[in-house]
Design an enzyme around this catalytic site. Structure first.
Site, PDB file in Angstrom:
ATOM      1  CB  SER A   1       2.863  -3.818   9.542  1.00 48.29           C
ATOM      2  OG  SER A   1       1.852  -3.806   8.320  1.00 48.29           O
TER       3      SER A   1
ATOM      4  CE1 TYR B   1      -2.996   3.252   0.921  1.00 44.78           C
ATOM      5  CE2 TYR B   1      -2.276   2.821   3.203  1.00 44.78           C
ATOM      6  CZ  TYR B   1      -3.026   3.578   2.391  1.00 44.78           C
ATOM      7  OH  TYR B   1      -3.588   4.718   2.634  1.00 44.78           O
TER       8      TYR B   1
ATOM      9  CG  ASP C   1       6.750  -6.311  -2.103  1.00 40.12           C
ATOM     10  OD1 ASP C   1       6.315  -7.449  -1.884  1.00 40.12           O
ATOM     11  OD2 ASP C   1       6.312  -5.396  -1.916  1.00 40.12           O
TER      12      ASP C   1
ATOM     13  CE1 TYR D   1       4.724  -3.034  12.554  1.00 41.24           C
ATOM     14  CE2 TYR D   1       3.385  -1.846  13.984  1.00 41.24           C
ATOM     15  CZ  TYR D   1       3.814  -1.763  12.960  1.00 41.24           C
ATOM     16  OH  TYR D   1       3.822  -0.828  11.744  1.00 41.24           O
TER      17      TYR D   1
ATOM     18  CB  ALA E   1      -5.892  -7.687  22.781  1.00 43.36           C
ATOM     19  N   GLY E   2      -4.730  -4.750  23.086  1.00 40.07           N
ATOM     20  CA  GLY E   2      -3.454  -3.996  22.918  1.00 40.07           C
ATOM     21  C   GLY E   2      -3.792  -2.556  22.077  1.00 40.07           C
TER      22      GLY E   2
ATOM     23  CG  HIS F   1      -5.376  -0.196   8.631  1.00 43.98           C
ATOM     24  ND1 HIS F   1      -4.440  -0.640   7.769  1.00 43.98           N
ATOM     25  CD2 HIS F   1      -4.711  -0.642   9.818  1.00 43.98           C
ATOM     26  CE1 HIS F   1      -3.315  -0.676   8.304  1.00 43.98           C
ATOM     27  NE2 HIS F   1      -3.421  -0.818   9.426  1.00 43.98           N
TER      28      HIS F   1
ATOM     29  CG  ASN G   1      -3.813   5.366  13.104  1.00 42.16           C
ATOM     30  OD1 ASN G   1      -3.011   5.723  13.920  1.00 42.16           O
ATOM     31  ND2 ASN G   1      -4.439   4.184  13.104  1.00 42.16           N
TER      32      ASN G   1
ATOM     33  CG  PHE H   1       7.936   1.350   2.255  1.00 46.35           C
ATOM     34  CD1 PHE H   1       7.311   2.518   2.921  1.00 46.35           C
ATOM     35  CD2 PHE H   1       8.733   1.996   1.245  1.00 46.35           C
ATOM     36  CE1 PHE H   1       7.397   3.971   2.466  1.00 46.35           C
ATOM     37  CE2 PHE H   1       8.846   3.291   0.758  1.00 46.35           C
ATOM     38  CZ  PHE H   1       8.162   4.224   1.488  1.00 46.35           C
TER      39      PHE H   1
HETATM   40  N1  LIG Z   1      -0.428   1.314   7.501  1.00 48.43           N
HETATM   41  C1  LIG Z   1      -0.192   2.284   8.356  1.00 48.43           C
HETATM   42  O1  LIG Z   1      -0.903   3.051   8.736  1.00 48.43           O
HETATM   43  C2  LIG Z   1       1.183   2.038   8.885  1.00 48.43           C
HETATM   44  C3  LIG Z   1       1.455   2.769  10.107  1.00 48.43           C
HETATM   45  C4  LIG Z   1       2.831   2.786  10.607  1.00 48.43           C
HETATM   46  C5  LIG Z   1       3.936   2.181   9.988  1.00 48.43           C
HETATM   47  N2  LIG Z   1       3.577   1.275   8.625  1.00 48.43           N
HETATM   48  C6  LIG Z   1       4.713   0.872   8.096  1.00 48.43           C
HETATM   49  O2  LIG Z   1       4.594   1.157   6.719  1.00 48.43           O
HETATM   50  C7  LIG Z   1       5.201   0.080   6.017  1.00 48.43           C
HETATM   51  C8  LIG Z   1       4.264  -0.329   4.895  1.00 48.43           C
HETATM   52  O3  LIG Z   1       3.020  -0.538   5.476  1.00 48.43           O
HETATM   53  P1  LIG Z   1       1.928  -1.092   4.561  1.00 48.43           P
HETATM   54  O4  LIG Z   1       0.537  -0.557   5.163  1.00 48.43           O
HETATM   55  O5  LIG Z   1       1.981  -0.362   2.928  1.00 48.43           O
HETATM   56  O6  LIG Z   1       1.908  -2.523   4.581  1.00 48.43           O
HETATM   57  P2  LIG Z   1       1.600  -3.560   3.285  1.00 48.43           P
HETATM   58  O7  LIG Z   1       1.418  -4.971   3.767  1.00 48.43           O
HETATM   59  O8  LIG Z   1       0.699  -3.297   2.327  1.00 48.43           O
HETATM   60  O9  LIG Z   1       3.103  -3.329   2.420  1.00 48.43           O
HETATM   61  C9  LIG Z   1       4.303  -4.128   3.016  1.00 48.43           C
HETATM   62  C10 LIG Z   1       5.004  -4.655   1.693  1.00 48.43           C
HETATM   63  O10 LIG Z   1       6.193  -5.416   2.032  1.00 48.43           O
HETATM   64  C11 LIG Z   1       6.375  -6.747   1.451  1.00 48.43           C
HETATM   65  N3  LIG Z   1       6.985  -7.698   2.241  1.00 48.43           N
HETATM   66  C12 LIG Z   1       6.622  -8.048   3.495  1.00 48.43           C
HETATM   67  N4  LIG Z   1       7.826  -8.854   4.026  1.00 48.43           N
HETATM   68  C13 LIG Z   1       8.879  -8.837   3.016  1.00 48.43           C
HETATM   69  C14 LIG Z   1      10.059  -9.602   3.141  1.00 48.43           C
HETATM   70  N5  LIG Z   1      10.513 -10.032   3.879  1.00 48.43           N
HETATM   71  N6  LIG Z   1      10.760  -9.113   1.883  1.00 48.43           N
HETATM   72  C15 LIG Z   1      10.086  -8.477   0.868  1.00 48.43           C
HETATM   73  N7  LIG Z   1       9.192  -7.772   1.032  1.00 48.43           N
HETATM   74  C16 LIG Z   1       8.213  -8.009   2.251  1.00 48.43           C
HETATM   75  C17 LIG Z   1       4.819  -7.144   1.259  1.00 48.43           C
HETATM   76  O11 LIG Z   1       4.705  -8.080   0.366  1.00 48.43           O
HETATM   77  C18 LIG Z   1       4.148  -5.865   0.975  1.00 48.43           C
HETATM   78  O12 LIG Z   1       4.137  -5.738  -0.568  1.00 48.43           O
HETATM   79  C19 LIG Z   1       5.358  -0.930   6.990  1.00 48.43           C
HETATM   80  O13 LIG Z   1       6.876  -1.189   7.346  1.00 48.43           O
HETATM   81  C20 LIG Z   1       4.515  -0.924   8.030  1.00 48.43           C
HETATM   82  O14 LIG Z   1       4.944  -1.423   9.346  1.00 48.43           O
HETATM   83  C21 LIG Z   1       2.336   1.415   8.313  1.00 48.43           C
HETATM   84  O1  LIG Z   2     -12.903  -2.627  12.188  1.00 50.36           O
HETATM   85  C1  LIG Z   2     -12.459  -1.936  12.916  1.00 50.36           C
HETATM   86  C2  LIG Z   2     -10.789  -1.353  13.045  1.00 50.36           C
HETATM   87  C3  LIG Z   2     -10.408  -0.451  13.854  1.00 50.36           C
HETATM   88  N1  LIG Z   2     -11.069   0.004  14.952  1.00 50.36           N
HETATM   89  C4  LIG Z   2     -10.617   0.890  15.901  1.00 50.36           C
HETATM   90  O2  LIG Z   2      -9.955   1.932  15.010  1.00 50.36           O
HETATM   91  C5  LIG Z   2      -8.785   2.601  15.494  1.00 50.36           C
HETATM   92  C6  LIG Z   2      -7.716   2.521  14.397  1.00 50.36           C
HETATM   93  O3  LIG Z   2      -7.284   0.944  14.205  1.00 50.36           O
HETATM   94  P1  LIG Z   2      -6.547   0.568  12.718  1.00 50.36           P
HETATM   95  O4  LIG Z   2      -7.051   1.390  11.580  1.00 50.36           O
HETATM   96  O5  LIG Z   2      -6.490  -0.940  12.906  1.00 50.36           O
HETATM   97  O6  LIG Z   2      -5.036   1.232  13.086  1.00 50.36           O
HETATM   98  P2  LIG Z   2      -4.102   0.964  14.671  1.00 50.36           P
HETATM   99  O7  LIG Z   2      -4.628   0.003  15.197  1.00 50.36           O
HETATM  100  O8  LIG Z   2      -4.202   2.446  15.184  1.00 50.36           O
HETATM  101  O9  LIG Z   2      -2.706   0.664  13.703  1.00 50.36           O
HETATM  102  C7  LIG Z   2      -2.309   1.626  12.615  1.00 50.36           C
HETATM  103  O10 LIG Z   2      -1.538   2.638  13.223  1.00 50.36           O
HETATM  104  C8  LIG Z   2      -0.481   2.432  14.005  1.00 50.36           C
HETATM  105  C9  LIG Z   2       0.309   3.741  14.411  1.00 50.36           C
HETATM  106  O11 LIG Z   2      -0.744   4.564  14.985  1.00 50.36           O
HETATM  107  C10 LIG Z   2       0.520   1.699  13.218  1.00 50.36           C
HETATM  108  O12 LIG Z   2       1.629   1.240  13.792  1.00 50.36           O
HETATM  109  C11 LIG Z   2       0.151   0.337  12.649  1.00 50.36           C
HETATM  110  O13 LIG Z   2       1.015  -0.225  11.831  1.00 50.36           O
HETATM  111  C12 LIG Z   2      -1.105   0.626  11.828  1.00 50.36           C
HETATM  112  O14 LIG Z   2      -2.014  -0.503  11.586  1.00 50.36           O
HETATM  113  C13 LIG Z   2      -8.386   1.757  16.620  1.00 50.36           C
HETATM  114  O15 LIG Z   2      -8.960   2.259  17.956  1.00 50.36           O
HETATM  115  C14 LIG Z   2      -9.124   0.605  16.597  1.00 50.36           C
HETATM  116  O16 LIG Z   2      -9.700  -0.251  17.579  1.00 50.36           O
HETATM  117  C15 LIG Z   2     -12.331  -0.338  14.822  1.00 50.36           C
HETATM  118  O17 LIG Z   2     -13.141   0.036  15.766  1.00 50.36           O
HETATM  119  N2  LIG Z   2     -13.043  -1.190  14.053  1.00 50.36           N
END
Ligand SMILES: NC(=O)c1ccc[n+]([C@@H]2O[C@H](COP(=O)([O-])OP(=O)(O)OC[C@H]3O[C@@H](n4cnc5c(N)ncnc54)[C@H](O)[C@@H]3O)[C@@H](O)[C@H]2O)c1
Ligand SMILES: O=c1ccn([C@@H]2O[C@H](COP(=O)(O)OP(=O)(O)O[C@H]3O[C@H](CO)[C@@H](O)[C@H](O)[C@H]3O)[C@@H](O)[C@H]2O)c(=O)[nH]1
Length: 318
Positions: free
Chosen positions: A73, A11, A31, A137, A276-277, A183, A166, A69
């Site tokens: 996660s 993403y 990837d 994580y 949880a968490g 999410h 987020n 990236f």
């Molecule tokens: N989505 C969020 O809100 C959020 C918040 C904080 C941090 N992050 C961080 O941002 C980064 C990207 O998140 P995302 O939501 O795009 O996740 P995502 O799962 O969509 O993307 C991760 C990509 O990494 C690849 N991948 C995973 N393990 C691998 C490996 N061992 N070798 C090569 N490729 C590998 C997956 O195939 C995928 O394409 C992650 O490091 C995540 O921890 C995301």
């Molecule tokens: O179906 C759902 C999904 C989520 N939530 C709530 O919505 C909030 C946001 O949840 P989510 O979108 O799952 O994000 P987070 O759990 O806050 O985690 C994201 O944001 C973090 C940083 O804040 C990153 O570390 C993580 O990788 C990323 O997944 C939380 O309070 C959840 O409990 C709901 O109520 N219903």
């Protein structure tokens, strides 16, 4: 610059890679497609399917830097299967750093996370808040941050860790396609699209203004902009850590209201126990990112939801 983007089929990595290409950089994606999609790699990027432990096969001294990236996660999965998180996020990044050292590639921008902080009571959260992750994580990402600090000191690495809060929204046909999707915004949109009868609200007894948890949602395009700035701000011998968030928190109910307004659908919800968490509230101070990177978020919650909704309508079922 010539850049390696690990996780560029995912993403966030796919969208940042798209914006890097638009800015004129040369991009190679590494990837393993474990959670990403081959068609998530933007046109114009070279693609190597493989794990980050294979980075030595791809990197050579012609690369100017790495945007890292690729990671596992999912918080709940990390609690059930911690070894997967230590192996992928920590051992995998160590192998990537080994490959970078061997190829003399000395610049990295790393996806860190608000989950490194745990559940601090301070708000907004600055980078000086002591990190106390509450799950494997967050702990694995904090371990990588420590690795980068020591690599910068020992080997003059130019390193930036961006601690995302987020991330939401979509750009140029790229959006969230996680399976399972955990999410909030994509889950609410799935209900608006009629794919599920109701969404779950995890916890209505938090000490917040309406009892639901508060998060700081950031548009993925604003996030990408910070990465482009971090690439040029990275300085040899220094590890810079910056939070990325808007500084404004939204409750789950406020996000639900935005989704109802944008989609025009009712979006039924069921109240469920806390997940949880999950901390009650995570809101970023982005003062350091503003000072160090000249970065400011520009897009609000409505624009994140609207962009995610139009992505879903155009692409999610294809
Ligand atoms: N989505 C969020 O809100 C959020 C918040 C904080 C941090 N992050 C961080 O941002 C980064 C990207 O998140 P995302 O939501 O795009 O996740 P995502 O799962 O969509 O993307 C991760 C990509 O990494 C690849 N991948 C995973 N393990 C691998 C490996 N061992 N070798 C090569 N490729 C590998 C997956 O195939 C995928 O394409 C992650 O490091 C995540 O921890 C995301
Ligand atoms: O179906 C759902 C999904 C989520 N939530 C709530 O919505 C909030 C946001 O949840 P989510 O979108 O799952 O994000 P987070 O759990 O806050 O985690 C994201 O944001 C973090 C940083 O804040 C990153 O570390 C993580 O990788 C990323 O997944 C939380 O309070 C959840 O409990 C709901 O109520 N219903």
């Amino acid at each position: 610059m010539k850049l390696l983007v690990t996780g560029g089929a995912g993403y966030i990595g796919g969208i940042v890679a798209t914006l890097l290409l638009e800015a004129g950089h040369e991009v190679t994606v590494l990837d393993d497609l474990s959670t990403g999609h081959r068609d998530g790699v933007p046109e114009g990027a070279a693609f190597h399917q493989g794990a980050i432990t294979d980075a030595a096969d791809v990197l050579d001294p012609s690369f100017d830097g790495v945007l890292h990236f690729a990671a596992k996660s999912l918080v709940s999965e990390s609690v059930r299967r911690p070894e997967l998180y230590w192996r992928t996020n920590v051992c995998g990044t160590l192998a990537l750093l080994d490959a970078m050292r061997a190829a003399d590639v000395r610049r990295i921008v790393f996806s860190s996370t608000a989950a490194t902080y745990g559940a601090p009571e301070t708000t907004p959260i600055t980078e000086d808040v002591p990190p106390q992750p509450t799950n494997p994580y967050g702990a694995s990402k904090l371990a990588v941050d420590a690795m980068l600090t020591s690599e910068a000191q020992a080997y003059d690495l130019a390193a930036v860790s961006l601690r995302y809060f987020n991330v939401a929204g979509a750009y140029a046909g790229h959006g969230e396609r996680h399976d399972p999707e955990t999410h909030l915004i994509p889950n609410l949109l799935a209900v608006a699209a009629g794919e599920r009868p109701a969404a779950q609200v995890f916890g209505t007894d938090y000490p917040t203004r309406d009892g639901t948890a508060v998060r700081d949602y950031l548009h993925v395009v604003d996030l990408a902009d910070a990465h482009l700035r971090a690439l040029t701000a990275a300085t040899p011998g220094r590890h810079l850590i910056c939070n990325l968030g808007t500084g404004t928190g939204s409750t789950v109910h406020e996000v639900l209201t935005a989704v109802r307004e944008v989609t025009g659908h009712e979006v039924p919800v069921e109240e469920s126990p806390r997940r949880a968490g999950d901390p009650p509230s995570l809101v970023a101070s982005h003062d350091r990112a503003t000072a160090e990177l000249g970065w400011k978020p520009r897009r609000d919650l409505h624009s994140m939801v609207a962009d995610a909704w139009s992505y879903r309508q155009r692409h999610a079922s294809s």
